[in-house]
Design a protein around this motif. Structure first.
Motif, PDB file in Angstrom:
ATOM      1  N   ALA A  19      25.257  11.982  64.181  1.00  0.00           N
ATOM      2  CA  ALA A  19      25.659  12.428  62.838  1.00  0.00           C
ATOM      3  C   ALA A  19      26.104  13.884  62.804  1.00  0.00           C
ATOM      4  O   ALA A  19      25.720  14.653  61.936  1.00  0.00           O
ATOM      5  CB  ALA A  19      24.523  12.197  61.833  1.00  0.00           C
ATOM      6  N   TYR A  36      29.014  16.847  62.357  1.00  0.00           N
ATOM      7  CA  TYR A  36      30.267  17.003  61.624  1.00  0.00           C
ATOM      8  C   TYR A  36      31.390  17.277  62.614  1.00  0.00           C
ATOM      9  O   TYR A  36      31.346  18.282  63.328  1.00  0.00           O
ATOM     10  CB  TYR A  36      30.174  18.162  60.637  1.00  0.00           C
ATOM     11  CG  TYR A  36      29.153  17.937  59.560  1.00  0.00           C
ATOM     12  CD1 TYR A  36      29.450  17.128  58.471  1.00  0.00           C
ATOM     13  CD2 TYR A  36      27.901  18.520  59.639  1.00  0.00           C
ATOM     14  CE1 TYR A  36      28.504  16.913  57.479  1.00  0.00           C
ATOM     15  CE2 TYR A  36      26.949  18.305  58.648  1.00  0.00           C
ATOM     16  CZ  TYR A  36      27.266  17.500  57.581  1.00  0.00           C
ATOM     17  OH  TYR A  36      26.326  17.276  56.605  1.00  0.00           O
ATOM     18  N   PHE A  59      24.254  24.371  59.608  1.00  0.00           N
ATOM     19  CA  PHE A  59      24.575  23.769  58.314  1.00  0.00           C
ATOM     20  C   PHE A  59      23.363  23.544  57.404  1.00  0.00           C
ATOM     21  O   PHE A  59      23.357  23.934  56.233  1.00  0.00           O
ATOM     22  CB  PHE A  59      25.329  22.454  58.524  1.00  0.00           C
ATOM     23  CG  PHE A  59      25.791  21.823  57.255  1.00  0.00           C
ATOM     24  CD1 PHE A  59      26.947  22.248  56.641  1.00  0.00           C
ATOM     25  CD2 PHE A  59      25.057  20.805  56.659  1.00  0.00           C
ATOM     26  CE1 PHE A  59      27.379  21.674  55.450  1.00  0.00           C
ATOM     27  CE2 PHE A  59      25.477  20.227  55.466  1.00  0.00           C
ATOM     28  CZ  PHE A  59      26.630  20.665  54.872  1.00  0.00           C
ATOM     29  N   GLY A  60      22.328  22.912  57.975  1.00  0.00           N
ATOM     30  CA  GLY A  60      21.145  22.593  57.180  1.00  0.00           C
ATOM     31  C   GLY A  60      20.452  23.845  56.653  1.00  0.00           C
ATOM     32  O   GLY A  60      19.837  23.828  55.582  1.00  0.00           O
ATOM     33  N   ARG A  91      19.955  20.883  65.753  1.00  0.00           N
ATOM     34  CA  ARG A  91      20.058  20.923  64.302  1.00  0.00           C
ATOM     35  C   ARG A  91      18.703  20.700  63.634  1.00  0.00           C
ATOM     36  O   ARG A  91      18.420  21.251  62.576  1.00  0.00           O
ATOM     37  CB  ARG A  91      21.045  19.849  63.844  1.00  0.00           C
ATOM     38  CG  ARG A  91      21.745  20.230  62.591  1.00  0.00           C
ATOM     39  CD  ARG A  91      23.019  19.507  62.418  1.00  0.00           C
ATOM     40  NE  ARG A  91      22.785  18.099  62.244  1.00  0.00           N
ATOM     41  CZ  ARG A  91      23.670  17.278  61.706  1.00  0.00           C
ATOM     42  NH1 ARG A  91      24.833  17.753  61.295  1.00  0.00           N
ATOM     43  NH2 ARG A  91      23.417  16.015  61.603  1.00  0.00           N
TER      44      ARG A  91
HETATM   45  P1  ADP Z   1      19.516  18.568  57.254  1.00  0.00           P
HETATM   46  O1  ADP Z   1      19.449  19.997  57.602  1.00  0.00           O
HETATM   47  O2  ADP Z   1      18.752  18.201  56.034  1.00  0.00           O
HETATM   48  O3  ADP Z   1      19.246  17.656  58.407  1.00  0.00           O
HETATM   49  P2  ADP Z   1      22.200  17.750  57.485  1.00  0.00           P
HETATM   50  O4  ADP Z   1      23.058  18.847  57.953  1.00  0.00           O
HETATM   51  O5  ADP Z   1      21.793  16.726  58.478  1.00  0.00           O
HETATM   52  O6  ADP Z   1      20.972  18.413  56.773  1.00  0.00           O
HETATM   53  O7  ADP Z   1      22.857  16.986  56.290  1.00  0.00           O
HETATM   54  C1  ADP Z   1      23.008  17.538  55.027  1.00  0.00           C
HETATM   55  C2  ADP Z   1      23.629  16.471  54.146  1.00  0.00           C
HETATM   56  O8  ADP Z   1      24.863  16.017  54.719  1.00  0.00           O
HETATM   57  C3  ADP Z   1      22.755  15.246  54.026  1.00  0.00           C
HETATM   58  O9  ADP Z   1      22.882  14.763  52.712  1.00  0.00           O
HETATM   59  C4  ADP Z   1      23.332  14.265  55.030  1.00  0.00           C
HETATM   60  O10 ADP Z   1      23.154  12.936  54.620  1.00  0.00           O
HETATM   61  C5  ADP Z   1      24.797  14.637  55.032  1.00  0.00           C
HETATM   62  N1  ADP Z   1      25.394  14.445  56.373  1.00  0.00           N
HETATM   63  C6  ADP Z   1      24.822  14.700  57.566  1.00  0.00           C
HETATM   64  N2  ADP Z   1      25.656  14.445  58.587  1.00  0.00           N
HETATM   65  C7  ADP Z   1      26.820  14.005  58.028  1.00  0.00           C
HETATM   66  C8  ADP Z   1      28.090  13.590  58.553  1.00  0.00           C
HETATM   67  N3  ADP Z   1      28.360  13.565  59.858  1.00  0.00           N
HETATM   68  N4  ADP Z   1      29.044  13.244  57.662  1.00  0.00           N
HETATM   69  C9  ADP Z   1      28.803  13.260  56.359  1.00  0.00           C
HETATM   70  N5  ADP Z   1      27.632  13.640  55.800  1.00  0.00           N
HETATM   71  C10 ADP Z   1      26.651  14.014  56.610  1.00  0.00           C
END
Ligand code: ADP
Ligand code: ADP
Length: 226
Positions: A86, A88, A99-100, A147
């Motif tokens: 998952a 980006y 990002f998180g 991450r």
């Molecule tokens: P966290 O730091 O909470 O793990 P993420 O960066 O994994 O945050 O994700 C933040 C938000 O983006 C969440 O709502 C997640 O479902 C969404 N998300 C995570 N990965 C992807 C992706 N590859 N494409 C689209 N949305 C994503």
């Protein structure tokens, strides 16, 4: 105090299917708990309820001293590593890892410190400017872990994190996850259907069947009884 507790947790999907039933488990700090069991027994559903990606139909989820049934995923003190990474695709490794934290308004210097530190732990310092498509499967899996690590959560959730890797890499990453657990001194809940992974990584194993817990025991009691 337990790190995480599930009390009489139940999951009924909108179509009426009961995927998890009467689930009771206390997980202590620094445990490495493995959920095993046949496909469809409710492992992922349970993990997703802990993560807040799936609503809990009945029962209670406690993370530390906080009742978390109605707490948003991003406000739970946990981080999840997915099977399919998952990541980006349009962001660099650095930005994927950051990002998180940006989402949670962590100060920039603190984000940088944590990303650099996690990159060092995972030996991906040289990959920070790359995009996911320029990485191997094993490297992507490291970024996905990075991450989660930067969040410094109370509990890590891992849903079959190694199942997309080839056999050799799987063995290598298994050793690394074990080291990571010791180094971070953290609580991990890990879903797998691989018995070797369960035996070598787990401090405790939860065997599930048809949505119920069938057995909870140490690896040696479960697998090495004469
Ligand atoms: P966290 O730091 O909470 O793990 P993420 O960066 O994994 O945050 O994700 C933040 C938000 O983006 C969440 O709502 C997640 O479902 C969404 N998300 C995570 N990965 C992807 C992706 N590859 N494409 C689209 N949305 C994503
Ligand atoms: P596991 O991770 O152990 O393979 P899952 O937790 O993914 O099992 O699924 C448990 C059961 O719940 C399976 O029988 C699955 O088909 C069912 N299930 C999963 N998601 C849904 C859904 N959205 N609606 C109805 N049933 C579902």
């Amino acid at each position: 105090m337990a790190s995480l507790s599930l009390k009489n947790v139940r999951k009924v999907y909108p179509n009426g299917f009961v995927a998890v039933n009467d689930f009771n488990l206390d997980i202590e700090d620094k445990e490495f708990v493995i959920f095993v069991g046949p496909s469809g027994c409710g492992k992922s559903t349970t993990l997703r309820m802990i993560a807040g990606l799936e609503e809990i139909s009945d029962g209670e989820l406690w993370i530390g001293d906080k009742l978390c049934n109605d707490i948003e995923p991003k406000d739970r003190d946990i981080a999840m590593v997915f099977q399919n990474y998952a990541l980006y695709p349009h962001m660099t490794v650095y930005d994927n890892m950051a990002f998180g934290l940006k989402l949670r308004k962590t100060p920039k210097a603190e984000i940088d410190r944590r990303v650099q530190e996690a990159a060092k732990i995972l030996s991906i310092e040289s990959l920070l400017d790359r995009r996911p498509k320029a990485l191997s499967g094993g490297q992507r899996q490291r970024v996905a872990m990075g991450r989660a690590i930067v969040r410094e959560p109370k509990v890590f959730l891992m849903d079959e994190p190694l199942s997309n890797l080839d056999a050799k890499l799987r063995v290598q990453m298994r050793v690394e996850i074990s080291k990571l657990h010791q180094r971070l001194q953290t609580t991990i809940i890990y879903v797998t259907h691989d018995q070797v992974e369960a035996m070598t990584l787990g401090t405790r194993i939860v065997v599930m069947k048809d949505g119920f817990i069938q057995q909870v025991d140490t690896p040696s009691n479960l697998y090495e009884r004469p």
